[in-house]
Design a protein around this motif. Sequence first.
Motif, PDB file in Angstrom:
ATOM      1  N   LEU A  90     -78.773  15.581  46.392  1.00 59.47           N
ATOM      2  CA  LEU A  90     -77.876  14.709  45.652  1.00 59.47           C
ATOM      3  C   LEU A  90     -78.434  14.365  44.267  1.00 59.47           C
ATOM      4  O   LEU A  90     -77.728  14.424  43.275  1.00 59.47           O
ATOM      5  CB  LEU A  90     -77.584  13.432  46.440  1.00 59.47           C
ATOM      6  CG  LEU A  90     -76.564  12.498  45.806  1.00 59.47           C
ATOM      7  CD1 LEU A  90     -75.199  13.161  45.736  1.00 59.47           C
ATOM      8  CD2 LEU A  90     -76.471  11.202  46.599  1.00 59.47           C
ATOM      9  N   LYS A  91     -79.718  14.033  44.193  1.00 63.48           N
ATOM     10  CA  LYS A  91     -80.305  13.664  42.899  1.00 63.48           C
ATOM     11  C   LYS A  91     -80.260  14.839  41.933  1.00 63.48           C
ATOM     12  O   LYS A  91     -79.906  14.682  40.759  1.00 63.48           O
ATOM     13  CB  LYS A  91     -81.739  13.177  43.054  1.00 63.48           C
ATOM     14  CG  LYS A  91     -82.367  12.835  41.706  1.00 63.48           C
ATOM     15  CD  LYS A  91     -83.463  11.846  41.797  1.00 63.48           C
ATOM     16  CE  LYS A  91     -84.108  11.460  40.495  1.00 63.48           C
ATOM     17  NZ  LYS A  91     -83.590  11.901  39.254  1.00 63.48           N
ATOM     18  N   ALA A  92     -80.592  16.030  42.408  1.00 65.48           N
ATOM     19  CA  ALA A  92     -80.554  17.213  41.541  1.00 65.48           C
ATOM     20  C   ALA A  92     -79.122  17.481  41.066  1.00 65.48           C
ATOM     21  O   ALA A  92     -78.905  17.822  39.891  1.00 65.48           O
ATOM     22  CB  ALA A  92     -81.111  18.426  42.280  1.00 65.48           C
ATOM     23  N   LEU A  93     -78.155  17.296  41.942  1.00 65.50           N
ATOM     24  CA  LEU A  93     -76.751  17.495  41.582  1.00 65.50           C
ATOM     25  C   LEU A  93     -76.338  16.504  40.496  1.00 65.50           C
ATOM     26  O   LEU A  93     -75.733  16.883  39.484  1.00 65.50           O
ATOM     27  CB  LEU A  93     -75.859  17.336  42.812  1.00 65.50           C
ATOM     28  CG  LEU A  93     -74.371  17.548  42.599  1.00 65.50           C
ATOM     29  CD1 LEU A  93     -74.078  19.025  42.394  1.00 65.50           C
ATOM     30  CD2 LEU A  93     -73.589  17.027  43.790  1.00 65.50           C
ATOM     31  N   ILE A  94     -76.699  15.235  40.662  1.00 66.94           N
ATOM     32  CA  ILE A  94     -76.362  14.213  39.670  1.00 66.94           C
ATOM     33  C   ILE A  94     -77.089  14.477  38.358  1.00 66.94           C
ATOM     34  O   ILE A  94     -76.517  14.324  37.278  1.00 66.94           O
ATOM     35  CB  ILE A  94     -76.662  12.801  40.218  1.00 66.94           C
ATOM     36  CG1 ILE A  94     -75.726  12.493  41.390  1.00 66.94           C
ATOM     37  CG2 ILE A  94     -76.518  11.750  39.127  1.00 66.94           C
ATOM     38  CD1 ILE A  94     -76.063  11.221  42.142  1.00 66.94           C
ATOM     39  N   ASP A  95     -78.342  14.911  38.424  1.00 71.52           N
ATOM     40  CA  ASP A  95     -79.090  15.230  37.209  1.00 71.52           C
ATOM     41  C   ASP A  95     -78.390  16.331  36.408  1.00 71.52           C
ATOM     42  O   ASP A  95     -78.319  16.269  35.177  1.00 71.52           O
ATOM     43  CB  ASP A  95     -80.522  15.660  37.541  1.00 71.52           C
ATOM     44  CG  ASP A  95     -81.408  14.494  37.944  1.00 71.52           C
ATOM     45  OD1 ASP A  95     -81.055  13.326  37.632  1.00 71.52           O
ATOM     46  OD2 ASP A  95     -82.457  14.736  38.565  1.00 71.52           O
ATOM     47  N   GLN A  96     -77.850  17.342  37.096  1.00 67.18           N
ATOM     48  CA  GLN A  96     -77.134  18.421  36.418  1.00 67.18           C
ATOM     49  C   GLN A  96     -75.867  17.904  35.752  1.00 67.18           C
ATOM     50  O   GLN A  96     -75.527  18.306  34.636  1.00 67.18           O
ATOM     51  CB  GLN A  96     -76.769  19.528  37.405  1.00 67.18           C
ATOM     52  CG  GLN A  96     -77.940  20.334  37.889  1.00 67.18           C
ATOM     53  CD  GLN A  96     -77.537  21.321  38.981  1.00 67.18           C
ATOM     54  OE1 GLN A  96     -76.393  21.377  39.409  1.00 67.18           O
ATOM     55  NE2 GLN A  96     -78.503  22.093  39.451  1.00 67.18           N
ATOM     56  N   ILE A  97     -75.166  17.001  36.426  1.00 62.78           N
ATOM     57  CA  ILE A  97     -73.926  16.445  35.881  1.00 62.78           C
ATOM     58  C   ILE A  97     -74.228  15.562  34.673  1.00 62.78           C
ATOM     59  O   ILE A  97     -73.475  15.548  33.696  1.00 62.78           O
ATOM     60  CB  ILE A  97     -73.163  15.665  36.972  1.00 62.78           C
ATOM     61  CG1 ILE A  97     -72.705  16.625  38.076  1.00 62.78           C
ATOM     62  CG2 ILE A  97     -71.975  14.926  36.380  1.00 62.78           C
ATOM     63  CD1 ILE A  97     -72.244  15.940  39.336  1.00 62.78           C
ATOM     64  N   MET A  98     -75.339  14.837  34.720  1.00 70.30           N
ATOM     65  CA  MET A  98     -75.702  13.944  33.618  1.00 70.30           C
ATOM     66  C   MET A  98     -75.882  14.710  32.307  1.00 70.30           C
ATOM     67  O   MET A  98     -75.596  14.176  31.235  1.00 70.30           O
ATOM     68  CB  MET A  98     -76.970  13.161  33.955  1.00 70.30           C
ATOM     69  CG  MET A  98     -76.728  12.060  34.962  1.00 70.30           C
ATOM     70  SD  MET A  98     -78.228  11.206  35.478  1.00 70.30           S
ATOM     71  CE  MET A  98     -79.116  10.979  33.976  1.00 70.30           C
ATOM     72  N   LEU A 105     -72.837   9.626  26.087  1.00 67.54           N
ATOM     73  CA  LEU A 105     -73.565   8.382  26.340  1.00 67.54           C
ATOM     74  C   LEU A 105     -74.313   7.935  25.084  1.00 67.54           C
ATOM     75  O   LEU A 105     -74.276   6.753  24.720  1.00 67.54           O
ATOM     76  CB  LEU A 105     -74.537   8.559  27.506  1.00 67.54           C
ATOM     77  CG  LEU A 105     -73.912   8.667  28.896  1.00 67.54           C
ATOM     78  CD1 LEU A 105     -74.915   9.207  29.894  1.00 67.54           C
ATOM     79  CD2 LEU A 105     -73.377   7.319  29.342  1.00 67.54           C
ATOM     80  N   ARG A 106     -74.977   8.884  24.426  1.00 63.00           N
ATOM     81  CA  ARG A 106     -75.701   8.569  23.185  1.00 63.00           C
ATOM     82  C   ARG A 106     -74.738   8.090  22.102  1.00 63.00           C
ATOM     83  O   ARG A 106     -74.987   7.106  21.409  1.00 63.00           O
ATOM     84  CB  ARG A 106     -76.452   9.807  22.680  1.00 63.00           C
ATOM     85  CG  ARG A 106     -77.933   9.745  22.871  1.00 63.00           C
ATOM     86  CD  ARG A 106     -78.677  10.852  22.123  1.00 63.00           C
ATOM     87  NE  ARG A 106     -78.018  12.148  22.021  1.00 63.00           N
ATOM     88  CZ  ARG A 106     -78.080  13.100  22.933  1.00 63.00           C
ATOM     89  NH1 ARG A 106     -78.762  12.917  24.048  1.00 63.00           N
ATOM     90  NH2 ARG A 106     -77.468  14.242  22.756  1.00 63.00           N
ATOM     91  N   GLU A 107     -73.628   8.806  21.966  1.00 65.60           N
ATOM     92  CA  GLU A 107     -72.631   8.481  20.946  1.00 65.60           C
ATOM     93  C   GLU A 107     -72.106   7.052  21.116  1.00 65.60           C
ATOM     94  O   GLU A 107     -71.921   6.331  20.144  1.00 65.60           O
ATOM     95  CB  GLU A 107     -71.480   9.490  21.051  1.00 65.60           C
ATOM     96  CG  GLU A 107     -70.367   9.301  20.065  1.00 65.60           C
ATOM     97  CD  GLU A 107     -69.286  10.348  20.300  1.00 65.60           C
ATOM     98  OE1 GLU A 107     -68.140   9.944  20.570  1.00 65.60           O
ATOM     99  OE2 GLU A 107     -69.592  11.557  20.230  1.00 65.60           O
ATOM    100  N   LYS A 108     -71.864   6.646  22.360  1.00 68.72           N
ATOM    101  CA  LYS A 108     -71.348   5.296  22.617  1.00 68.72           C
ATOM    102  C   LYS A 108     -72.465   4.276  22.835  1.00 68.72           C
ATOM    103  O   LYS A 108     -72.196   3.122  23.098  1.00 68.72           O
ATOM    104  CB  LYS A 108     -70.411   5.326  23.833  1.00 68.72           C
ATOM    105  CG  LYS A 108     -69.115   6.077  23.557  1.00 68.72           C
ATOM    106  CD  LYS A 108     -68.155   5.986  24.719  1.00 68.72           C
ATOM    107  CE  LYS A 108     -67.394   4.688  24.631  1.00 68.72           C
ATOM    108  NZ  LYS A 108     -66.301   4.619  25.615  1.00 68.72           N
ATOM    109  N   GLN A 109     -73.712   4.742  22.769  1.00 65.11           N
ATOM    110  CA  GLN A 109     -74.891   3.899  22.967  1.00 65.11           C
ATOM    111  C   GLN A 109     -74.845   3.188  24.332  1.00 65.11           C
ATOM    112  O   GLN A 109     -75.124   2.000  24.450  1.00 65.11           O
ATOM    113  CB  GLN A 109     -75.033   2.886  21.832  1.00 65.11           C
ATOM    114  CG  GLN A 109     -75.229   3.548  20.491  1.00 65.11           C
ATOM    115  CD  GLN A 109     -75.323   2.568  19.346  1.00 65.11           C
ATOM    116  OE1 GLN A 109     -75.083   1.386  19.491  1.00 65.11           O
ATOM    117  NE2 GLN A 109     -75.683   3.083  18.183  1.00 65.11           N
ATOM    118  N   LEU A 110     -74.516   3.964  25.360  1.00 65.37           N
ATOM    119  CA  LEU A 110     -74.469   3.449  26.729  1.00 65.37           C
ATOM    120  C   LEU A 110     -75.707   3.908  27.494  1.00 65.37           C
ATOM    121  O   LEU A 110     -76.244   4.979  27.230  1.00 65.37           O
ATOM    122  CB  LEU A 110     -73.213   3.959  27.449  1.00 65.37           C
ATOM    123  CG  LEU A 110     -71.865   3.569  26.848  1.00 65.37           C
ATOM    124  CD1 LEU A 110     -70.735   4.275  27.591  1.00 65.37           C
ATOM    125  CD2 LEU A 110     -71.671   2.067  26.879  1.00 65.37           C
TER     126      LEU A 110
END
Length: 182
Positions: A90-98, A105-110
């Motif tokens: 699950l963590k590896a899957l989420i890391d790929q999606i991130m 995320l950077r653009e919106k500073q989130l």
Amino acid sequence: LVLLDITEIRNIERMKKDFGVNVSHELRTPLTAIKGFVETMLDDTGGSDSRRYLEIIKRHTARLINITKDLMSLARLEREDQLEIHSLNLKALIDQIMIIYEARLREKQLTLQLDIDSGLSDMRGDAFTIEQLFINLLDNAITYTEQGGITITARRQQSQAIITVSDTGIGIPADQQPRIFE
């Protein structure tokens, strides 16, 4: 005793699913061709106005291609008997999606925080379906969050994974909440 013939309802459901798959399939080929021709024209175009219009066409064509992919994915997800259950991390899957959302995320500073139990590194599920779920949730969270961040929490509870995606966004209006799982 009341008997109800639901044959017609089932036929309509099947026709709706078939329609979505057929439309998606039929649209995908010409859209891909249009995108290819636009990209070729972009390589040959020197004028700034033409280039700008071609960029707009390219962007909207890509958007239509994504819509057709979503329709095909939706049709696949509605066929519950088609789940492909395998081992997944699950963590590896989420890391790929991130990775997909880093720029937004950077653009919106989130901020995006992960809090995932290490015991979920080896679980069973349909990776494609889980990936689609996270893409949908993260895309909405980023779209509707103007400041703050998003947190993904995953805990093992007996033989299940309890996953929470929360954000500091505007939330879902109360009158729309009953429709969340439609």
